[in-house]
Design a protein around this motif. Structure first.
Motif, short mmCIF file in Angstrom:
data_model
loop_
_atom_site.label_atom_id
_atom_site.label_comp_id
_atom_site.label_asym_id
_atom_site.label_seq_id
_atom_site.Cartn_x
_atom_site.Cartn_y
_atom_site.Cartn_z
N UNK A 198 0.67 -1.21 -0.14
CA UNK A 198 -0.03 -0.20 -0.22
C UNK A 198 0.39 1.51 -0.07
N UNK A 199 2.00 1.56 0.04
CA UNK A 199 3.18 2.18 -0.07
C UNK A 199 3.10 3.29 -1.45
N UNK A 200 3.43 4.15 -1.13
CA UNK A 200 4.26 4.58 -2.80
C UNK A 200 4.33 3.70 -3.22
N UNK A 201 5.05 2.50 -3.17
CA UNK A 201 6.02 1.36 -3.93
C UNK A 201 4.34 0.89 -5.04
N UNK A 202 3.03 1.29 -4.38
CA UNK A 202 2.81 0.51 -5.37
C UNK A 202 1.94 1.30 -6.78
N UNK A 203 2.22 2.56 -6.76
CA UNK A 203 2.01 3.04 -7.93
C UNK A 203 3.57 1.99 -9.15
N UNK A 204 4.83 2.19 -8.94
CA UNK A 204 5.80 0.83 -9.13
C UNK A 204 4.85 -0.47 -10.09
N UNK A 240 1.68 8.72 -14.09
CA UNK A 240 1.02 9.61 -13.46
C UNK A 240 -0.15 9.18 -12.71
N UNK A 241 -0.95 8.35 -13.53
CA UNK A 241 -1.65 7.82 -13.14
C UNK A 241 -1.83 6.40 -11.64
N UNK A 242 -0.61 6.43 -12.20
CA UNK A 242 -0.60 5.41 -11.35
C UNK A 242 0.08 5.86 -9.86
N UNK A 243 0.63 7.12 -10.00
CA UNK A 243 0.69 7.55 -8.40
C UNK A 243 0.00 8.33 -7.75
N UNK A 244 -1.14 9.05 -8.80
CA UNK A 244 -1.96 9.36 -8.09
C UNK A 244 -2.58 9.27 -7.51
N UNK A 245 -3.24 7.69 -8.28
CA UNK A 245 -4.14 6.99 -7.31
C UNK A 245 -3.78 6.18 -6.35
N UNK A 246 -2.44 6.23 -6.26
CA UNK A 246 -1.46 5.80 -4.76
C UNK A 246 -1.74 6.12 -3.98
#
Length: 206
Positions: free
Chosen positions: A8-14, A156-162
């Protein structure tokens, strides 16, 4: 390729982007308090800063810093269209969004993850600040665009969603931000997002 992550951390975007690219990769969870990985490795030997994400490439090089990793993945797989061409106006806008997510929105959640937990006026102030940062994207999404850069899904969508998804963990409501709320629901429904959430134990497998 191996992604070192915390659920669930910011690594979820990756993690989401790796699934979007349909790449072969492994994942290994990290105890960021103890600085150890699930296999017992000293995480500080992988990323001396001690936080996720970190991506270990086949040649042994390690990438850190989420926004940099996301752009690296997009640029090394240009046919996937997860980032506009370098040097273009559209790419500059992607940089703008990634920078705001990282420096403003992401950072604003920090106080709510701190221990001991904030209470009273301090918590109220932190929640208000988060709302202000979410408001930035609420205004952008208010023109009816499906994704933050327009009509095309990007890193950017992956990061914003996360980051917006953290509202579910810290008791912050998106009800006052209907466009941001709808955005989260759209990205959550993507197969790559569901695959990453399931792998991290945040969504029950179908």
């Amino acid at each position: 390729m191996k992604l070192f992550y915390k659920a669930g951390a910011c690594s979820l975007a990756t993690h989401i982007v790796l699934h979007e690219l349909d790449l072969p990769f492994e994942i290994e969870s990290v105890d960021t308090s103890e600085k150890t990985t699930a296999s017992g490795r000293d995480f500080l030997q992988i990323n001396p800063d001690g936080y996720v994400p970190a991506v270990e490439l086949a040649d042994g090089n390690v990438l850190t810093e989420g926004a940099a990793i996301l752009q690296y993945l997009a640029d090394t797989h240009p046919d996937a269209g997860l980032a506009p061409a370098p040097g273009s106006w559209e790419r500059t806008q992607l940089h703008r969004h990634l920078n705001f997510i990282s420096a403003e929105l992401h950072k604003s959640f920090g106080p709510l993850f701190a221990k001991p937990a904030l209470e009273g006026a301090a918590r109220d102030a932190a929640v208000e600040k988060i709302g202000t940062k979410i408001g930035h994207f609420e205004r952008i999404l208010a023109d009816g665009r499906e994704f933050v850069t327009g009509k095309t899904f990007s890193v950017a969508d992956a990061y914003l969603f996360t980051v917006l998804n953290w509202t579910n963990f810290v008791g912050v409501s998106l009800e006052g931000h209907p466009h941001a709320k709808a955005f989260v629901e759209r990205i959550a429904a993507r197969p790559a997002t569901r695959a990453a959430l399931t792998a991290e134990g945040l969504l029950q497998a179908a």
